[in-house]
Structure formats: C-alpha cells, structure tokens
Design an enzyme around this catalytic site. Structure first.
Site, short mmCIF file in Angstrom:
data_model
loop_
_atom_site.label_atom_id
_atom_site.label_comp_id
_atom_site.label_asym_id
_atom_site.label_seq_id
_atom_site.Cartn_x
_atom_site.Cartn_y
_atom_site.Cartn_z
N ASP A 71 0.82 -1.21 0.00
CA ASP A 71 0.00 0.00 0.00
C ASP A 71 0.86 1.26 0.00
OD1 ASP A 71 0.98 -0.32 2.61
OD2 ASP A 71 -0.97 -0.67 3.50
N ASN A 140 -7.72 -2.45 14.07
CA ASN A 140 -9.10 -2.77 13.70
C ASN A 140 -9.17 -3.98 12.76
OD1 ASN A 140 -8.15 -1.79 11.30
ND2 ASN A 140 -9.58 -0.09 11.11
N HIS A 142 -7.30 -4.43 10.01
CA HIS A 142 -6.99 -4.20 8.60
C HIS A 142 -5.69 -4.88 8.19
CE1 HIS A 142 -4.83 -0.17 9.67
NE2 HIS A 142 -3.91 -0.91 9.11
N GLU A 147 -9.54 -1.80 4.98
CA GLU A 147 -10.20 -1.48 6.24
C GLU A 147 -11.44 -2.36 6.42
OE1 GLU A 147 -8.81 0.29 8.36
OE2 GLU A 147 -7.97 2.17 7.60
#
Ligand code: GLP
Length: 254
Positions: A71, A140, A142, A147
C-alpha cells in the site's frame, strides 16, 4: 481456528522478528527469483533489520527477487518522509541489493490512480503471482489498507482510511493529519498469494488477532479472510497472542 492456519507464539518482538526473517530467508534460498509482497509499519522493522544484517554479514542476496508493496498513501510525493516509498528505501530497499527494476510500490501521486491500480495488478500477474505475502495487522483488523468492510473480492484500488487508522498513523505526519485515502492491494490480491505470513506484536493487537483467528470470517475483520487460505502462518509475540485465551502455546496451536 481453520485447519490450515498455523500460529506460532514467540516470547517477544525480537524472537518474532527473527522467525519472520528466517522464513523470508528460507523462501529466498529455495527460490532466488521469489516474488514477495511486503508491509510497512512498525511491526516489520525488526524483520527488515535482520534481513539487512544478513545481507551485510552473510551475503544474503535479494538481487533476483521481485517485491511488491501492499500500500501507499494517496497524494504524497514519493520523497515525502511519511510515504511508504521513503520507509522502504530507508529500511530495506536502499540497504540491500534489490534490483530497482523488480521493486514495485503503489504510486500515490499518479495522475490517474485507478489506471495505475490496474497496472499494478497486471505487474503482479506478469511476475507470476506472489510466492510469499508478509502482512502486519491494524488494530481494527486491517491488512494492507483494507479497512473493515473491504470486499474479500477486492483488487488493488483507491481506498478511504478508517478514522481510527488515521488517528493511529497521524503521528507520522507534520500537523498530525494523515491522508484520507490510500492505494491498497485488495483482499483478493492478498489471498491469491501462494503463502501468507502475518506478523503481530504487542497487546494493542491482541483484539484484532483474536478476532482474526477465533471469531467469525467476516469482511468486518479483513484479516479473518486468511482463515480460508490454504497456506497461512501467524507469527505472534506474547502480547499479540494474549487475547487467544490459552488456545495457543509456544511454537504451535494447542
Ligand atoms: C498500517 C499499514 C499496514 C500495517 C498496519 C499496522 O497502517 N498500512 O500495512 O500492517 O497499519 O502497522 P504497525 O505495524 O505500525 O502497527
């Protein structure tokens, strides 16, 4: 836990990093032309440090291997200090003998980002697919910048970052504001890798790890997609494994 998911709990961050570096080294020895997908973040720094040391001290060579990063933030020029281009150059690519022609990082500054995402997928396919994908995990759940809610069928694309992720990553940015968008390889891109290795360290990852390993398989927990993968290992330190309720012991799942 799925039958194929292997999890190793190591005593601390150093041991986890050494085990990760061992797996990358083994893949490279077995297959010098291997294709790797690699993460950024604080978690893999110890692994990169060890790989650099093996290059400097033992002559471990990365020259024939291909690398794809997971990313990159949108809107950052590649020389921005918080960009993953700079992170990778400083921590790994700039310190070993990679072939610059075999190194790929998504271009967060591309004039036509969607077209660039398509090109990235084509490059992965042209390289023959990914042999080993190394992942971190967000608090979270990810992976990459996929996400919660990311489709398990997704490919490389522009994504909107969760507010919680932007808050965690804000410290890397002057003014304390992380970009709103990023480019991330998709969940499908990750799942297509022939082997996946997820690294997690610290108690602040325990909830995400427990949800990924022991909860339901759901797009709300992106890392849970890995439970369907035929060849996946989690390398955890004790903090990251602390939410697993004793279902793991050192070295192997109980
Ligand atoms: C970042 C990256 C992810 C990384 C994760 C965890 O936002 N996009 O690829 O795995 O968050 O980062 P860290 O290792 O710093 O906790």
């Amino acid at each position: 836990m799925s039958a194929s998911l292997r999890a190793r709990v190591l005593p601390d961050y150093g041991a986890m990093s050494a085990a990760a570096a061992d797996l990358v080294t083994a893949k490279l020895r077995e297959r010098p032309h291997a294709v790797f997908m690699v993460p950024t973040g604080t978690t893999p720094l110890g692994m990169y440090r060890r790989l650099v040391a093996r290059h400097e001290e033992d002559g471990l060579s990365f020259a024939l291997a291909t690398f794809f990063n997971l990313d990159e933030y949108m809107g950052l020029p590649p020389d921005h200090p918080a960009s993953y281009h700079v992170y990778m150059r400083e921590n790994f690519y700039g310190r070993v003998d990679v072939d610059p022609g075999k190194v790929h990082v998504p271009d967060g500054f591309a004039p036509d980002p969607e077209a660039d995402c398509g090109r990235y997928e084509k490059e992965i396919r042209a390289a023959g697919g990914v042999d080993l994908c190394v992942l971190g995990i967000g608090r979270n759940g990810h992976v990459g910048f996929n996400e919660p809610g990311a489709s398990f069928g997704s490919r490389t694309r522009v994504v909107r970052l969760a507010e919680s992720t932007r808050r965690v990553n804000a410290a890397d940015f002057e003014g304390g504001r992380a970009p709103e968008r990023a480019i991330s390889v998709g969940m499908r891109t990750i799942s297509d890798s022939r082997e996946v290795l997820l690294l997690a360290s610290g108690a602040n990852k325990a909830g995400a790890v427990a949800a990924a390993v022991g909860g339901g398989v759901s797009e709300e927990v992106p890392a849970s997609a890995l439970r369907h993968h035929p060849n996946v290992s989690f390398l955890l330190d004790r903090g990251a494994a602390s939410g697993l309720g004793g279902s793991m012991t050192e070295g192997r799942p109980a």
